[in-house]
Enzyme design. Structure first.
Site, PDB file in Angstrom:
ATOM      1  CB  SER A 170      10.699  13.238  41.378  1.00 33.54           C
ATOM      2  OG  SER A 170       9.563  14.065  41.566  1.00 33.54           O
ATOM      3  CB  CYS A 171       6.024  11.840  40.967  1.00 33.42           C
ATOM      4  SG  CYS A 171       5.153  13.253  40.231  1.00 33.42           S
TER       5      CYS A 171
END
Length: 276
Positions: free
Chosen positions: A119-120
């Site tokens: 996600s990051c």
């Protein structure tokens, strides 16, 4: 229940309870995108673990190392191979990058990225100024025709085979300035998909990508812009929105950044002068 076709590296067959308006709850066959960890090793040392969709692992590993400034030319890598001993050999979740003996590797810097989430990306990245110490800004982004940009999503969509089955993967596609598709990769992680594209370019000796356009199926983040700059990509387009830091990075890096590229329309956040 009709079973799906055979599973692949990308896909896992499953059974769901499906509810739709006007229908009773029923069982149906469905697909899930496969997500598994991949440990990347350099000279036998673990330098990163990322959650990825299996497939094109060598590209993913090399693309990651390109974006970290470790790999710059094809001669930097002697071999890329999955671990062939122990449990890792059965799972296929450990890959070794055998770099040239003369290639300098700063393991202290690399190993601070112990885990990269889908996600990051790799959190705790340095500032824009620090990135530019490794990857200088693009001096002259090439011109690009608006009509070429408009039709890129139409060329991306038919190639997203895993997305159509699961709705759960990101895509990154590389085009030339005429809008011809060069390569497309899908992955559960948006940054992994970009790394696979970079790795493809590295292994096929196509770096730097000075006359290309990168299209991502989701949003444009700082991480994606940084990876694009590492590969020399001057134009980045996203189907969704860019982040504020992605826009700032593009503006300071001489990159053209296009967002909300869908339905024939788009916004230009950086590099409007390159549009024809």
């Amino acid at each position: 229940m009709n079973a799906p076709a055979l599973e692949t590296d990308l896909l896992v067959a499953t059974e769901v309870a499906r509810s739709r308006p006007g229908e009773s709850l029923h069982t149906a066959a469905d697909w899930l995108v496969r997500e598994e960890p991949l440990e990347i090793r350099v000279r036998g040392k673990s330098i990163a673990v990322t959650m990825r969709t299996p497939g094109h692992d060598a590209e993913l590993a090399c693309g990651f190392l390109v974006s970290e400034g470790i790999l710059k030319q094809r001669a930097d890598v002697v071999e890329v191979a999955h671990c062939e001993t122990g449990e890792a050999a059965n799972l296929g979740n450990v890959i070794n990058v055998f770099v040239a003996p003369t290639l300098p590797v700063n393991f202290d810097e690399l190993t601070r990225h112990v885990f990269a989430s889908s996600s990051c990306g790799l959190c705790g990245k340095a500032s824009i100024e620090s990135v530019h110490q490794h990857f200088p800004p693009i001096e002259n982004a090439p011109p690009v025709q608006a009509e070429v940009l408009r039709y890129l999503p139409e060329k991306l969509i038919p190639e997203q085979t895993a997305f159509f089955k699961t709705g759960g993967v990101h895509a990154a596609a590389l085009f030339n300035l005429k809008g011809d598709l060069l390569v497309l990769r899908e992955d559960v992680g948006r940054h992994n998909a970009v790394d696979k594209v970079l790795g493809w370019a590295f292994l096929s000796q196509n770096l730097p990508l000075q006359e290309t356009i990168l299209l991502v199926s989701g949003r444009a983040s700082f991480e994606i812009m940084q990876k694009s700059l590492a590969a020399g990509i001057p134009i980045v387009a996203a189907v969704s929105a860019p982040s504020s830091l992605a826009v700032e990075f593009a503006q300071e890096s001489g990159q053209t950044l296009v967002g909300f590229l869908r339905g024939g329309s788009f916004n230009i956040y950086s590099g409007v002068e390159s549009l024809q």
